[in-house]
Design an enzyme around this catalytic site. Structure first.
Site, mmCIF file in Angstrom:
data_model
loop_
_atom_site.group_PDB
_atom_site.id
_atom_site.type_symbol
_atom_site.label_atom_id
_atom_site.label_comp_id
_atom_site.label_asym_id
_atom_site.label_seq_id
_atom_site.Cartn_x
_atom_site.Cartn_y
_atom_site.Cartn_z
ATOM 1 N N GLN A 173 28.423 4.891 -10.717
ATOM 2 C CA GLN A 173 27.476 4.489 -11.772
ATOM 3 C C GLN A 173 26.573 3.374 -11.498
ATOM 4 O O GLN A 173 25.412 3.526 -12.142
ATOM 5 C CB GLN A 173 28.319 4.063 -13.021
ATOM 6 C CG GLN A 173 29.170 5.158 -13.497
ATOM 7 C CD GLN A 173 28.591 5.879 -14.844
ATOM 8 O OE1 GLN A 173 27.622 6.196 -14.904
ATOM 9 N NE2 GLN A 173 29.352 6.351 -15.507
ATOM 10 N N GLY A 254 21.430 2.046 -10.505
ATOM 11 C CA GLY A 254 22.227 3.313 -10.680
ATOM 12 C C GLY A 254 21.873 3.990 -11.832
ATOM 13 O O GLY A 254 20.791 3.970 -12.399
ATOM 14 N N HIS A 255 23.079 4.662 -12.261
ATOM 15 C CA HIS A 255 22.994 5.339 -13.669
ATOM 16 C C HIS A 255 22.981 4.617 -14.886
ATOM 17 O O HIS A 255 22.880 5.129 -15.984
ATOM 18 C CB HIS A 255 24.283 6.446 -13.728
ATOM 19 C CG HIS A 255 24.172 7.487 -14.679
ATOM 20 N ND1 HIS A 255 22.928 8.401 -14.773
ATOM 21 C CD2 HIS A 255 24.913 7.976 -15.476
ATOM 22 C CE1 HIS A 255 23.320 9.191 -15.614
ATOM 23 N NE2 HIS A 255 24.503 9.238 -15.864
ATOM 24 N N TRP A 256 23.387 3.329 -14.932
ATOM 25 C CA TRP A 256 23.622 2.397 -15.930
ATOM 26 C C TRP A 256 22.528 1.565 -15.953
ATOM 27 O O TRP A 256 22.888 0.373 -15.991
ATOM 28 C CB TRP A 256 25.032 1.855 -15.901
ATOM 29 C CG TRP A 256 26.109 2.554 -16.889
ATOM 30 C CD1 TRP A 256 25.675 3.864 -17.209
ATOM 31 C CD2 TRP A 256 27.254 2.107 -16.989
ATOM 32 N NE1 TRP A 256 26.817 4.218 -18.046
ATOM 33 C CE2 TRP A 256 27.835 3.175 -17.962
ATOM 34 C CE3 TRP A 256 28.124 1.278 -16.935
ATOM 35 C CZ2 TRP A 256 29.254 3.184 -18.436
ATOM 36 C CZ3 TRP A 256 29.352 0.886 -17.170
ATOM 37 C CH2 TRP A 256 29.864 1.935 -18.116
#
Length: 276
Positions: A173, A254-256
Site C-alpha cells: 500500500q 503508494g496507494h495511501w
C-alpha cells in the site's frame, strides 16, 4: 475474541430498511464530510483515516467515518453481491437515515468508486468530491494486473491472515512500508477474521469514465505515482472528463496518500473545502 471485541472505536449504528446494520463514527459539527474507505482485508474507516479526520473536526466539519458493509464493525453478510450498487445503496441509506441532505464525499480506492457512483446516482446530495486513487475508472481486468490486488486476493484466499501475511499485503500500500505500525496490522487482522470470502470475489465495480462528465461539482484528487493497486493513469481520466477537477500527483507515494503525506493531504483538503 468476538467481533464485538474488535480493536476499533465504537461509534454509532444504524439499521437500514433492508436490515443491514452499519457502523460509523460521527465526530465534530459543521458542513458534513463523509469518509469512505478502500477495500482490502481488515479495512475500516478508522484504520484508513485515523490520522486525518481529527484535523477536519478541529477545523469545523462534521465527519461521518463509515465502515462499509463487509468491513469494520458493520454487518458482513455472506449471501450478497458486493457490487458497486450494493455499496452505493448502503451509503445512501445511511445518509438518509441521518437526514444528511448535502455533503462532501471523500473516498479512496473502492471508497472513491463509491463516491463517484453515489455522486452520479444522487447529484443533489453532492457538494464536493475528494478522491484518492479512486476505483471505477478502469476495467476490472486492469486492476487485477496490479501486484497489490494480486497479492491481496492470493493471501486472503490462502486461509486465516496473521500479522506477517497482513504486512505482506499492507507493505504494498505504501512506498515506505516503515510507516506501518504493528497496531494497524493487528486491527486489520482482527477484522479480516470475520470477512466473508464472497466480499472480494463478488466485488464488481464498473468503469464509469464515460459518465464523469456528469459530475459538475468541484473535485480534488490525489494519486501516488508508485501505486501498486490502481494505475495512476486514472488521474488523467478524471481530469479529461470531469468539468471541474484538479489532481495532486505525488512521487515516492503508494496507494495511501492520506497516510504517506498526511500533512499535505489534510491541508490541501481543508483549503479545498473552505473555498466557495
Amino acid at each position: 475474541m468476538s467481533e464485538q471485541d474488535l480493536p476499533l472505536p465504537i461509534g454509532h449504528f444504524v439499521t437500514l430498511d433492508n436490515g443491514l446494520r452499519l457502523h460509523y463514527l460521527d465526530e465534530g459539527s459543521g458542513p458534513v464530510v463523509v469518509w469512505l474507505h478502500g477495500s482490502g482485508p481488515g479495512a475500516s474507516g478508522y484504520s484508513n483515516f485515523k490520522g486525518n479526520y481529527p484535523e477536519f473536526v478541529a477545523s469545523g466539519f462534521r465527519n461521518l467515518v463509515i465502515d462499509l458493509p463487509g468491513f469494520g464493525r458493520s454487518d458482513k453478510p455472506d449471501n450478497v453481491q458486493y457490487n458497486l450498487d450494493f455499496f452505493v445503496n448502503a451509503v445512501s441509506g445511511l445518509l438518509k437515515a441521518l437526514e444528511v441532505h448535502r455533503c462532501t464525499l471523500l473516498g479512496n480506492s473502492l471508497g472513491g468508486a463509491i463516491a463517484i457512483g453515489l455522486g452520479l446516482a444522487e447529484p443533489q446530495m453532492l457538494d464536493k468530491l475528494i478522491l484518492m486513487a479512486p476505483g471505477g475508472v478502469e476495467e476490472r481486468e486492469t486492476y487485477f494486473k496490479k501486484i497489490g490486488i494480486q497479492r491481496m486476493v492470493e493471501l486472503f484466499n490462502a486461509g486465516p491472515l496473521d500479522i506477517d501475511k497482513m504486512r505482506q499485503i499492507m507493505s504494498l500500500q505504501l512506498f515506505d512500508a516503515s510507516q506501518l505500525p504493528d497496531s494497524l496490522l493487528a486491527e486489520r487482522v482482527a477484522v479480516a477474521k470475520y470477512q466473508p470470502h464472497c466480499l472480494f470475489s463478488t466485488m464488481m465495480v464498473p468503469n464509469m469514465t464515460e459518465r464523469l462528465e456528469e459530475l459538475c461539482v468541484p473535485i480534488l484528487g490525489f494519486w501516488g505515482t508508485n501505486d501498486n493497486f490502481n494505475p495512476v493513469g486514472g488521474a488523467m481520466k478524471v481530469l479529461d472528463n470531469a468539468p471541474d477537477a484538479r489532481f495532486i500527483l505525488l512521487n515516492r507515494c503508494g496507494h495511501w496518500v492520506q497516510v504517506e503525506h498526511r500533512e499535505l493531504f489534510n491541508r490541501s483538503c481543508l483549503e479545498f473545502l473552505r473555498q466557495a
